[in-house]
Design a protein around this motif. Structure first.
Motif: not given
Length: 166
Positions: A45-74
């Motif tokens: 009830d606070k934040s979502w991750l949306g997953l989009w099926e797409s042909e654009k998955v082949e874009l080269d990775y760069h940290p400004s796109i295609r990156h998610i960081a999940f908070e966890v405990s130590l």
């Protein structure tokens, strides 16, 4: 004005495979819209991750796109390498650190411990937690090294280091 992150999105090549993968990571499935978009709760009830099926998955990775960081405990982060391997998501090298354990990036009085891995489409994922940095360490190191460096030390109100007696 801004209160937090409401949603983030990643491209995937096969939505059903991605749904199974993110369920295996422990994210709670929220809903699917038609056959090309699915949402998972990052925080219920606070934040979502949306997953989009797409042909654009082949874009080269760069940290400004295609990156998610999940908070966890130590505590969870300390066991993350084994946890990821158990889910067929082996940790990967990042910032010059081999994926044997989480590592720490510290700067300007802040520190974060983290470990990186990829989803089946090569999206960069990260498990991360904030660390106290009372000694104002600015080096990058493995978490085990960080803990040794900070073991038995604390900083008093004047900012001077002192030994703990416990």
């Amino acid at each position: 004005m801004i209160l937090g992150l409401y949603e983030a999105h990643l491209p995937v090549s096969n939505l059903q495979r991605a749904i199974a993968y993110y369920k295996k990571l422990g994210l709670e499935f929220s809903h699917q819209h038609e056959d090309k978009l699915a949402f998972f709760w990052i925080e219920k009830d606070k934040s979502w991750l949306g997953l989009w099926e797409s042909e654009k998955v082949e874009l080269d990775y760069h940290p400004s796109i295609r990156h998610i960081a999940f908070e966890v405990s130590l505590a969870e982060l300390k066991n993350s390498a084994a946890w990821l391997n158990d889910r067929d998501s082996p940790p990967r090298e990042a910032f010059g650190f081999e994926p044997v354990e989480p590592f720490v990036m510290a700067h300007d009085g802040m520190a974060h411990a983290k470990i990186h891995f990829n989803d089946p489409d090569g999206n960069s994922l990260e498990l991360i937690c904030k660390l106290p940095n009372p000694l104002n360490i600015t080096k990058r190191m493995y978490l085990s090294e960080w803990e040794k460096m900070n073991e038995g030390k604390k900083v008093n109100k004047s900012g001077r280091r002192e030994m703990q007696n416990d």
